[in-house]
Design a protein around this motif. Structure first.
Motif, short mmCIF file in Angstrom:
data_model
loop_
_atom_site.label_atom_id
_atom_site.label_comp_id
_atom_site.label_asym_id
_atom_site.label_seq_id
_atom_site.Cartn_x
_atom_site.Cartn_y
_atom_site.Cartn_z
N ALA A 17 -5.31 -36.68 84.03
CA ALA A 17 -5.31 -37.90 83.23
C ALA A 17 -6.73 -38.32 82.89
CB ALA A 17 -4.58 -39.02 83.98
N GLU A 18 -7.62 -38.20 83.85
CA GLU A 18 -9.02 -38.55 83.60
C GLU A 18 -9.65 -37.63 82.56
OE1 GLU A 18 -10.67 -38.52 87.53
OE2 GLU A 18 -9.79 -40.47 88.01
N ARG A 19 -9.32 -36.33 82.62
CA ARG A 19 -9.85 -35.40 81.62
C ARG A 19 -9.34 -35.74 80.22
NH1 ARG A 19 -8.84 -31.42 85.61
NH2 ARG A 19 -6.95 -30.82 84.54
N LEU A 20 -8.16 -36.34 80.15
CA LEU A 20 -7.60 -36.74 78.86
C LEU A 20 -8.11 -38.11 78.40
CD1 LEU A 20 -3.93 -35.53 79.38
CD2 LEU A 20 -5.65 -34.55 77.84
N GLY A 21 -8.95 -38.74 79.22
CA GLY A 21 -9.57 -39.99 78.81
C GLY A 21 -8.99 -41.25 79.42
N TYR A 22 -8.02 -41.12 80.33
CA TYR A 22 -7.45 -42.30 80.97
C TYR A 22 -8.39 -42.74 82.09
CZ TYR A 22 -3.20 -41.19 78.46
OH TYR A 22 -2.30 -40.93 77.47
N LYS A 23 -8.86 -43.97 82.02
CA LYS A 23 -9.81 -44.48 83.01
C LYS A 23 -9.16 -45.40 84.03
CE LYS A 23 -13.81 -43.98 80.02
NZ LYS A 23 -13.82 -42.58 80.20
N ARG A 24 -8.11 -46.10 83.62
CA ARG A 24 -7.43 -47.03 84.52
C ARG A 24 -5.96 -47.12 84.13
NH1 ARG A 24 -6.40 -51.62 81.72
NH2 ARG A 24 -7.63 -51.93 79.85
#
Length: 76
Positions: A17-24
Protein backbone atom coordinates in the motif's frame (compact mmCIF):
# COMPACT_ATOMS: atom_id res chain seq x y z
CA UNK A 1 1.33 3.47 6.67
CA UNK A 2 -0.12 5.42 9.57
CA UNK A 3 -3.32 4.79 11.46
CA UNK A 4 -4.32 3.10 14.68
CA UNK A 5 -5.45 -0.03 12.81
CA UNK A 6 -2.64 -0.13 10.26
CA UNK A 7 -0.76 -2.55 12.52
CA UNK A 8 -3.59 -5.06 12.07
CA UNK A 9 -2.54 -5.44 8.44
CA UNK A 10 0.21 -7.85 7.42
CA UNK A 11 3.54 -6.06 6.86
CA UNK A 12 3.52 -7.06 3.18
CA UNK A 13 0.08 -5.51 2.72
CA UNK A 14 1.23 -2.29 4.41
CA UNK A 15 4.41 -2.20 2.31
CA UNK A 16 2.48 -2.73 -0.92
CA UNK A 17 0.00 0.00 0.00
CA UNK A 18 2.83 2.38 0.82
CA UNK A 19 4.51 1.65 -2.53
CA UNK A 20 1.21 2.57 -4.19
CA UNK A 21 1.21 5.91 -2.37
CA UNK A 22 -1.06 5.25 0.61
CA UNK A 23 0.38 7.11 3.60
CA UNK A 24 -2.40 6.76 6.16
CA UNK A 25 -5.72 5.02 6.66
CA UNK A 26 -8.84 7.07 6.09
CA UNK A 27 -11.67 7.05 8.67
CA UNK A 28 -13.77 4.45 6.81
CA UNK A 29 -10.71 2.21 6.53
CA UNK A 30 -9.94 2.61 10.24
CA UNK A 31 -13.50 1.56 11.06
CA UNK A 32 -13.85 -1.28 8.54
CA UNK A 33 -10.50 -3.08 8.64
CA UNK A 34 -10.91 -4.70 12.08
CA UNK A 35 -14.44 -5.83 11.23
CA UNK A 36 -13.42 -7.29 7.86
CA UNK A 37 -10.46 -9.07 9.47
CA UNK A 38 -12.81 -10.59 12.05
CA UNK A 39 -14.34 -12.66 9.28
CA UNK A 40 -17.84 -11.28 9.69
CA UNK A 41 -19.97 -10.25 6.74
CA UNK A 42 -19.62 -6.51 6.24
CA UNK A 43 -21.47 -3.83 4.29
CA UNK A 44 -19.33 -0.72 3.88
CA UNK A 45 -21.31 2.40 3.04
CA UNK A 46 -19.74 5.83 2.62
CA UNK A 47 -19.57 8.66 0.09
CA UNK A 48 -17.73 8.29 -3.19
CA UNK A 49 -13.99 8.79 -2.82
CA UNK A 50 -13.92 7.96 0.90
CA UNK A 51 -11.77 4.82 0.62
CA UNK A 52 -14.38 2.04 0.69
CA UNK A 53 -12.59 -0.10 -1.89
CA UNK A 54 -9.34 -0.05 0.06
CA UNK A 55 -11.26 -0.66 3.30
CA UNK A 56 -12.29 -4.04 1.88
CA UNK A 57 -9.27 -4.71 -0.34
CA UNK A 58 -6.46 -4.29 2.20
CA UNK A 59 -7.83 -6.97 4.58
CA UNK A 60 -8.71 -9.21 1.62
CA UNK A 61 -5.10 -9.03 0.45
CA UNK A 62 -4.03 -9.99 3.94
CA UNK A 63 -6.22 -13.08 3.86
CA UNK A 64 -4.67 -14.02 0.53
CA UNK A 65 -1.16 -13.35 1.85
CA UNK A 66 -1.54 -16.16 4.38
CA UNK A 67 -0.92 -18.51 1.46
CA UNK A 68 2.40 -16.87 0.58
CA UNK A 69 5.59 -18.60 1.58
CA UNK A 70 9.15 -17.34 1.72
CA UNK A 71 10.46 -16.26 -1.61
CA UNK A 72 7.16 -14.69 -2.63
CA UNK A 73 5.59 -17.73 -4.27
CA UNK A 74 2.19 -19.22 -3.56
CA UNK A 75 1.82 -22.57 -1.90
CA UNK A 76 0.39 -25.31 -4.07
Amino acid sequence: MEGRNAELLHPRVREAAERLGYKRLLPIQEAAIPVVLSGRHVLISAPTGSGKTEAALFPSCQCSSRRWIRGGTLEG
